[in-house]
Design a protein around this motif. Structure first.
Motif, PDB file in Angstrom:
ATOM      1  N   THR A  13       0.599  -1.505  -0.004  1.00  0.00           N
ATOM      2  CA  THR A  13       0.284  -0.155   0.041  1.00  0.00           C
ATOM      3  C   THR A  13       0.453   1.355  -0.257  1.00  0.00           C
ATOM      4  OG1 THR A  13      -0.039  -0.447   2.540  1.00  0.00           O
ATOM      5  CG2 THR A  13      -2.127  -0.987   1.031  1.00  0.00           C
ATOM      6  N   GLY A  14       2.162   1.003   0.698  1.00  0.00           N
ATOM      7  CA  GLY A  14       3.442   1.987   0.433  1.00  0.00           C
ATOM      8  C   GLY A  14       3.757   2.685  -1.237  1.00  0.00           C
ATOM      9  N   ARG A  15       3.066   1.488  -1.979  1.00  0.00           N
ATOM     10  CA  ARG A  15       3.666   2.093  -3.135  1.00  0.00           C
ATOM     11  C   ARG A  15       2.267   2.685  -3.943  1.00  0.00           C
ATOM     12  NH1 ARG A  15       8.612  -0.547  -5.362  1.00  0.00           N
ATOM     13  NH2 ARG A  15       9.509  -1.146  -3.755  1.00  0.00           N
ATOM     14  N   LEU A  16       1.659   2.367  -3.478  1.00  0.00           N
ATOM     15  CA  LEU A  16       0.361   2.557  -4.398  1.00  0.00           C
ATOM     16  C   LEU A  16      -0.521   4.211  -3.939  1.00  0.00           C
ATOM     17  CD1 LEU A  16      -1.617  -0.469  -3.798  1.00  0.00           C
ATOM     18  CD2 LEU A  16      -0.621   0.443  -5.734  1.00  0.00           C
ATOM     19  N   ASP A  17      -0.914   4.672  -4.493  1.00  0.00           N
ATOM     20  CA  ASP A  17      -1.086   6.191  -4.682  1.00  0.00           C
ATOM     21  C   ASP A  17      -2.621   6.071  -3.682  1.00  0.00           C
ATOM     22  OD1 ASP A  17      -1.905   5.765  -7.607  1.00  0.00           O
ATOM     23  OD2 ASP A  17      -1.272   7.357  -8.110  1.00  0.00           O
ATOM     24  N   ARG A  26      -7.886  -7.408  -0.037  1.00  0.00           N
ATOM     25  CA  ARG A  26      -7.525  -9.021   0.092  1.00  0.00           C
ATOM     26  C   ARG A  26      -7.333  -9.130  -1.303  1.00  0.00           C
ATOM     27  NH1 ARG A  26     -10.980 -11.823  -3.662  1.00  0.00           N
ATOM     28  NH2 ARG A  26     -12.469  -9.583  -3.721  1.00  0.00           N
ATOM     29  N   ILE A  27      -7.612  -8.899  -2.857  1.00  0.00           N
ATOM     30  CA  ILE A  27      -6.994  -8.622  -3.519  1.00  0.00           C
ATOM     31  C   ILE A  27      -5.677  -8.842  -3.616  1.00  0.00           C
ATOM     32  CG2 ILE A  27      -6.703  -8.333  -6.065  1.00  0.00           C
ATOM     33  CD1 ILE A  27      -9.947  -7.765  -5.988  1.00  0.00           C
ATOM     34  N   ALA A  28      -4.737  -7.755  -2.994  1.00  0.00           N
ATOM     35  CA  ALA A  28      -3.730  -6.987  -2.958  1.00  0.00           C
ATOM     36  C   ALA A  28      -2.368  -8.666  -2.096  1.00  0.00           C
ATOM     37  CB  ALA A  28      -3.230  -5.877  -1.630  1.00  0.00           C
ATOM     38  N   GLY A  29      -3.546  -9.055  -1.186  1.00  0.00           N
ATOM     39  CA  GLY A  29      -2.785 -10.856  -0.601  1.00  0.00           C
ATOM     40  C   GLY A  29      -2.000 -11.859  -1.448  1.00  0.00           C
ATOM     41  N   THR A  30      -3.621 -11.739  -2.214  1.00  0.00           N
ATOM     42  CA  THR A  30      -4.007 -12.491  -3.095  1.00  0.00           C
ATOM     43  C   THR A  30      -2.238 -12.841  -4.487  1.00  0.00           C
ATOM     44  OG1 THR A  30      -5.425 -12.144  -4.264  1.00  0.00           O
ATOM     45  CG2 THR A  30      -5.798 -13.831  -2.837  1.00  0.00           C
ATOM     46  N   ARG A  61       6.976  -5.156  -7.208  1.00  0.00           N
ATOM     47  CA  ARG A  61       6.610  -4.267  -8.609  1.00  0.00           C
ATOM     48  C   ARG A  61       5.416  -5.168  -8.787  1.00  0.00           C
ATOM     49  NH1 ARG A  61      12.740  -3.516 -11.096  1.00  0.00           N
ATOM     50  NH2 ARG A  61      13.506  -1.616  -9.045  1.00  0.00           N
ATOM     51  N   SER A  62       5.451  -6.073  -8.834  1.00  0.00           N
ATOM     52  CA  SER A  62       4.683  -7.075  -9.683  1.00  0.00           C
ATOM     53  C   SER A  62       3.521  -6.566  -8.965  1.00  0.00           C
ATOM     54  CB  SER A  62       5.090  -8.465  -9.941  1.00  0.00           C
ATOM     55  OG  SER A  62       3.962  -9.599 -10.332  1.00  0.00           O
ATOM     56  N   ALA A  63       2.998  -6.968  -7.545  1.00  0.00           N
ATOM     57  CA  ALA A  63       1.892  -6.902  -7.066  1.00  0.00           C
ATOM     58  C   ALA A  63       1.527  -5.064  -6.991  1.00  0.00           C
ATOM     59  CB  ALA A  63       2.113  -7.717  -5.802  1.00  0.00           C
ATOM     60  N   ALA A  64       1.567  -4.286  -6.942  1.00  0.00           N
ATOM     61  CA  ALA A  64       2.014  -2.753  -7.544  1.00  0.00           C
ATOM     62  C   ALA A  64       1.631  -2.576  -9.100  1.00  0.00           C
ATOM     63  CB  ALA A  64       3.084  -2.450  -7.102  1.00  0.00           C
ATOM     64  N   ARG A  65       2.213  -3.370  -9.986  1.00  0.00           N
ATOM     65  CA  ARG A  65       1.906  -3.517 -11.156  1.00  0.00           C
ATOM     66  C   ARG A  65       0.011  -4.089 -11.515  1.00  0.00           C
ATOM     67  NH1 ARG A  65       6.891  -4.860 -13.129  1.00  0.00           N
ATOM     68  NH2 ARG A  65       6.619  -6.733 -12.900  1.00  0.00           N
ATOM     69  N   TYR A  66       0.037  -5.105 -10.879  1.00  0.00           N
ATOM     70  CA  TYR A  66      -1.221  -5.602 -10.820  1.00  0.00           C
ATOM     71  C   TYR A  66      -2.553  -5.064 -10.053  1.00  0.00           C
ATOM     72  CZ  TYR A  66      -5.167  -8.995  -9.866  1.00  0.00           C
ATOM     73  OH  TYR A  66      -6.151  -9.678  -9.596  1.00  0.00           O
ATOM     74  N   MET A  67      -1.898  -4.516  -8.656  1.00  0.00           N
ATOM     75  CA  MET A  67      -3.050  -3.621  -8.583  1.00  0.00           C
ATOM     76  C   MET A  67      -3.850  -2.445  -9.656  1.00  0.00           C
ATOM     77  SD  MET A  67      -3.994  -5.403  -5.888  1.00  0.00           S
ATOM     78  CE  MET A  67      -5.010  -4.257  -5.443  1.00  0.00           C
ATOM     79  N   THR A  94      -2.939 -10.704 -13.702  1.00  0.00           N
ATOM     80  CA  THR A  94      -2.159 -11.650 -13.271  1.00  0.00           C
ATOM     81  C   THR A  94      -1.520 -10.861 -12.659  1.00  0.00           C
ATOM     82  OG1 THR A  94      -0.368 -13.326 -14.900  1.00  0.00           O
ATOM     83  CG2 THR A  94      -3.283 -13.903 -14.283  1.00  0.00           C
ATOM     84  N   PRO A  95      -0.378 -11.316 -11.911  1.00  0.00           N
ATOM     85  CA  PRO A  95       0.757 -11.014 -11.320  1.00  0.00           C
ATOM     86  C   PRO A  95       2.436 -11.441 -11.982  1.00  0.00           C
ATOM     87  CG  PRO A  95      -0.605 -10.657  -9.414  1.00  0.00           C
ATOM     88  CD  PRO A  95      -1.015 -11.346 -10.061  1.00  0.00           C
ATOM     89  N   TYR A  96       2.964 -10.341 -12.681  1.00  0.00           N
ATOM     90  CA  TYR A  96       3.991 -11.167 -13.340  1.00  0.00           C
ATOM     91  C   TYR A  96       5.317 -10.388 -13.136  1.00  0.00           C
ATOM     92  CZ  TYR A  96       3.050  -6.745 -16.401  1.00  0.00           C
ATOM     93  OH  TYR A  96       3.075  -5.897 -16.919  1.00  0.00           O
ATOM     94  N   PHE A  97       6.090 -10.905 -13.443  1.00  0.00           N
ATOM     95  CA  PHE A  97       7.544 -10.257 -13.540  1.00  0.00           C
ATOM     96  C   PHE A  97       8.159 -10.348 -15.332  1.00  0.00           C
ATOM     97  CE2 PHE A  97       8.120 -12.827 -10.424  1.00  0.00           C
ATOM     98  CZ  PHE A  97       7.894 -11.461  -9.309  1.00  0.00           C
ATOM     99  N   THR A  98       8.377  -8.742 -15.797  1.00  0.00           N
ATOM    100  CA  THR A  98       8.476  -9.267 -17.631  1.00  0.00           C
ATOM    101  C   THR A  98      10.311  -9.666 -17.373  1.00  0.00           C
ATOM    102  OG1 THR A  98      10.826  -7.102 -16.425  1.00  0.00           O
ATOM    103  CG2 THR A  98       8.536  -6.420 -16.629  1.00  0.00           C
TER     104      THR A  98
END
Length: 152
Positions: A13-17, A26-30, A61-67, A94-98
């Motif tokens: 959440t510190g990376r999201l605005d 709940r979605i962030a946790g998964t 990074r991956s989770a923030a991209r997804y969110m 989906t969460p992913y890595f480049t």
């Protein structure tokens, strides 16, 4: 058995605005669990207590991209403005890595790819019938087998 994620919801959440509602929490946790599982797959199964800081950063990074884009949209239009993301293909939504992130995870885990290449002896000549090749500087010839001799 679900593994513990490499990062916390507070770190994410510190990376999201924006402030996450209950469904988004709940979605962030998964998303953190999924990104951590991917990190284990592309890297290795680091213990949560000693996971490298860079792995934690990549998971976040991956989770923030997804969110920011949970539905995996490729293009967003508002009036005459358009925002386009790269073609994510099967990774959309989906969460992913480049590709560079995957390579970094592999390096952090010590998973270096080995490549084989064909090699020939330097300055060799066609081998005589005795099964040897000349050695640079003279001396005793070195045994060199013909590939057909090893086929069975």
């Amino acid at each position: 058995m679900e593994m513990e994620p490499y990062a916390t919801i507070k770190e994410l959440t510190g990376r999201l605005d924006w402030t996450l509602d209950d469904d988004e929490l709940r979605i962030a946790g998964t998303a953190l669990v999924d990104a951590s599982d991917l990190a284990r797959g592309y890297g290795r199964n680091w213990p949560v207590a000693t996971v490298p800081a860079l792995v934690r950063t990549l998971v976040l990074r991956s989770a923030a991209r997804y969110m920011r884009n949970p539905d995996g949209y490729v293009t967003s239009r508002a009036g005459d403005e358009a925002l386009t993301w790269s073609d994510l293909g099967a990774e959309a939504g989906t969460p992913y890595f480049t590709r560079p992130e995957k390579a970094l995870l592999a390096r952090l885990a010590g998973n270096h790819r080995l490549t084989s290449v064909p090699a020939t002896a330097w300055q060799t000549k066609a081998r005589p019938d005795d099964g040897t090749v000349p050695v640079a500087g003279g001396g005793k010839h070195f045994p060199m087998f013909h590939p057909e001799e090893h086929q069975r």
